[in-house]
Design an enzyme around this catalytic site. Structure first.
Site, PDB file in Angstrom:
ATOM      1  N   CYS A 161      -6.565 -28.112   6.606  1.00 58.00           N
ATOM      2  CA  CYS A 161      -5.296 -27.483   6.967  1.00 58.00           C
ATOM      3  C   CYS A 161      -4.525 -28.363   7.951  1.00 58.00           C
ATOM      4  O   CYS A 161      -5.089 -29.260   8.585  1.00 58.00           O
ATOM      5  CB  CYS A 161      -5.518 -26.079   7.542  1.00 58.00           C
ATOM      6  SG  CYS A 161      -5.958 -26.034   9.286  1.00 58.00           S
ATOM      7  N   HIS A 179      -4.896 -21.930  10.322  1.00 60.67           N
ATOM      8  CA  HIS A 179      -6.274 -22.340  10.015  1.00 60.67           C
ATOM      9  C   HIS A 179      -7.090 -21.181   9.443  1.00 60.67           C
ATOM     10  O   HIS A 179      -7.770 -21.341   8.430  1.00 60.67           O
ATOM     11  CB  HIS A 179      -6.976 -22.899  11.253  1.00 60.67           C
ATOM     12  CG  HIS A 179      -8.454 -22.980  11.034  1.00 60.67           C
ATOM     13  ND1 HIS A 179      -9.040 -23.987  10.291  1.00 60.67           N
ATOM     14  CD2 HIS A 179      -9.459 -22.122  11.372  1.00 60.67           C
ATOM     15  CE1 HIS A 179     -10.342 -23.761  10.205  1.00 60.67           C
ATOM     16  NE2 HIS A 179     -10.619 -22.639  10.842  1.00 60.67           N
ATOM     17  N   CYS A 237      -6.015 -28.514  11.489  1.00 58.54           N
ATOM     18  CA  CYS A 237      -7.221 -29.322  11.641  1.00 58.54           C
ATOM     19  C   CYS A 237      -6.936 -30.811  11.439  1.00 58.54           C
ATOM     20  O   CYS A 237      -7.629 -31.657  11.998  1.00 58.54           O
ATOM     21  CB  CYS A 237      -8.297 -28.844  10.664  1.00 58.54           C
ATOM     22  SG  CYS A 237      -8.979 -27.247  11.136  1.00 58.54           S
ATOM     23  N   CYS A 295     -12.176 -28.805   7.252  1.00 56.98           N
ATOM     24  CA  CYS A 295     -10.952 -28.111   6.845  1.00 56.98           C
ATOM     25  C   CYS A 295      -9.798 -29.107   6.728  1.00 56.98           C
ATOM     26  O   CYS A 295      -9.648 -30.005   7.548  1.00 56.98           O
ATOM     27  CB  CYS A 295     -10.612 -27.027   7.864  1.00 56.98           C
ATOM     28  SG  CYS A 295      -9.114 -26.109   7.459  1.00 56.98           S
ATOM     29  N   ASP A 325       0.863  -1.183   0.000  1.00 56.78           N
ATOM     30  CA  ASP A 325       0.000   0.000   0.000  1.00 56.78           C
ATOM     31  C   ASP A 325       0.900   1.234   0.000  1.00 56.78           C
ATOM     32  O   ASP A 325       2.117   1.126   0.088  1.00 56.78           O
ATOM     33  CB  ASP A 325      -0.955  -0.030   1.189  1.00 56.78           C
ATOM     34  CG  ASP A 325      -0.212  -0.052   2.513  1.00 56.78           C
ATOM     35  OD1 ASP A 325       1.008   0.156   2.519  1.00 56.78           O
ATOM     36  OD2 ASP A 325      -0.853  -0.291   3.551  1.00 56.78           O
ATOM     37  N   ASP A 330      -7.883  -7.703   0.763  1.00 56.51           N
ATOM     38  CA  ASP A 330      -6.923  -8.007   1.832  1.00 56.51           C
ATOM     39  C   ASP A 330      -7.583  -7.633   3.151  1.00 56.51           C
ATOM     40  O   ASP A 330      -8.477  -6.802   3.188  1.00 56.51           O
ATOM     41  CB  ASP A 330      -5.643  -7.169   1.693  1.00 56.51           C
ATOM     42  CG  ASP A 330      -5.847  -5.743   2.174  1.00 56.51           C
ATOM     43  OD1 ASP A 330      -6.435  -4.946   1.416  1.00 56.51           O
ATOM     44  OD2 ASP A 330      -5.484  -5.432   3.322  1.00 56.51           O
TER      45      ASP A 330
END
Ligand SMILES: [Zn+2]
Length: 438
Positions: free
Chosen positions: A373, A402, A376, A371, A154, A333
């Site tokens: 991930c 996660h 998890c 999930c 930014d 974002d």
């Protein structure tokens, strides 16, 4: 599919398995980019041209956007954003690495485990510490932080207006006091371009004024015109820098205008004249009701060029992501997935999960049974609650992993729905699901 009979999560699961949905339309084959050279009556691949005409290389790797599919009903788009550091599937969610790091995650976690293709870093923070000249000396931000994929920075404007204790806005730029040591610094449209080029950002943003909420129409009008003038100055400076640069870096101007649709439209029309690489919608998430921020995005949907990527800055909660996409947004974002994770607030396909609650004390299930991930697949709610209450650093790492994965999964679902022409149904289900997550 009768939407009311299914939860958001169940519908999404169906999208992935697609037992009843129409088969996804195959993506067009990914051809290597080609360059037409009329004076030679040739169409050559970019790689061939790079070999034959190395001095042209800098013109061939600029940021470009390729629309892959568009929802005929909502205008939601799926695309590919080509950058010098790889192609990014859109719509995309960009995790925030404020100080050139996503808190709690390593670059390996992000790039290899989570498949993140683009990160956001904050110019204001990196300018103050460690400084853009140091980063330039260390080979640029990619090398400094060992990040192989794309980086968007930014302009620092948002932080100047939200973090700096003292600031003075003039037509030339903004003088501000560092929140670290009180030193005075100046950002001008030209200097923020130079700072971001020193970082080597793939996508730079123009300096803009982000007014607080609410402000009067008159203040918003003056501020918006200032932002447009700054964008024009930044654009001229960027084009000059690019003409003497061997590497390519995009520059996105930012639509402002506070919460006034007429000002947003005027701003967008002025910025379109710059023919920029992409456009951002800023000034959102400043305390306004969510419906208003969506309305502001809508106000410029038909003005911003269809063939350029559009970026909504600083949004949003999980159920809002498809809402922005439904309004033509390609990039987003937000610090929420990482910040909330550290605070014990986890996003799941069935809503929020507050990890400290006593009900999870002996809960052997993962955070989210749907999930995939690492967290998890490996750890129970009980263990994560214990880590959180004990203040263990490992908790932040596992929880952030996660939550970021949850956001990325949502973006995958959205993209899949657009490509398979089921996005309107997907959106309807998201809206009707009682997520109770936010
Ligand atoms: Zn997970």
């Amino acid at each position: 599919m009768l939407c009311g009979e299914y939860s958001f999560q169940l519908y999404c699961a169906d999208v992935h398995k697609a037992p009843a949905a129409p088969p996804p339309r195959p993506l067009p084959p990914q051809r290597p980019p080609v360059l037409t050279l009329p004076f030679l009556s040739l169409r050559l691949s970019v790689s061939a041209v790079k070999i034959l005409f190395p001095r042209l290389q800098s013109d061939l790797s600029q940021i470009s956007f390729e629309l892959v599919a568009e929802c005929p009903e909502t205008g939601a788009r799926a695309g590919l954003l080509h950058t010098p550091h790889g192609a990014i599937e859109t719509p995309v969610f960009m995790p925030v690495g404020t100080h050139a790091a996503v808190k709690g995650l390593s670059q390996r976690d992000l790039a290899e485990d989570l498949g993140v293709k683009i990160l956001l870093a904050n110019t204001y923070h990196l300018f103050l510490r460690p400084g853009h000249e140091l980063i330039r000396k260390m080979g640029g931000l990619h090398r400094f932080m060992s990040w192989p994929n794309a980086i968007l920075t930014d302009s620092g404007g948002f932080q100047v207006f939200s973090l700096s204790g003292l600031r003075k806005i003039t037509d030339e730029g903004v003088i501000f006091q560092s929140h670290l040591d009180g030193d005075l610094h100046t950002f001008t449209p030209e200097s923020t371009v130079d700072v971001q080029l020193a970082f080597g950002s793939d996508i730079c943003m123009v300096l803009d004024e982000c007014p607080e909420y609410p402000v009067t129409h008159e203040y918003a009008r003056q501020s918006m015109h200032r932002t447009v003038r700054w964008a024009q100055q930044a654009d001229r400076h960027h084009r000059m820098r690019m003409s003497e640069s061997a590497t390519r870096h995009a520059l996105f101007p930012i639509v402002q205008g506070s919460m006034f649709p007429d000002l947003r439209a005027v701003c967008a029309r002025s910025l379109v004249d710059l023919d920029s690489d992409g456009y951002a919608v800023g000034g959102l998430s400043v305390g306004e009701p969510r419906a208003l921020s969506l309305e502001m995005v809508e106000a410029t949907r038909d003005i911003l060029p269809r063939q350029k990527p559009r970026y909504a800055m600083g949004v949003g909660m999980p159920k809002e992501l498809p809402e922005y996409v439904a309004r033509g947004i390609d990039m987003m974002d937000c610090v929420l997935p990482s910040r909330n994770a550290r605070n014990g607030y986890l996003f799941t396909s069935e809503g929020r999960l507050i990890v400290k609650h006593a009900r999870y004390k002996d809960d052997e299930r993962p955070i989210d049974e749907k999930c995939q991930c690492y967290t998890c697949r490996r750890y129970s709610r009980s263990y994560l609650r214990h880590l959180f209450l004990s203040g263990e650093i490992l908790y932040s790492s596992l929880a952030t992993r996660h939550n970021v994965r949850r956001y990325l999964d949502i973006m995958c679902e959205i993209r899949h729905a657009i490509i398979s022409f089921t996005f309107p149904e997907y959106l309807k289900c998201v809206r009707s699901a009682s997520l109770d997550a936010e």
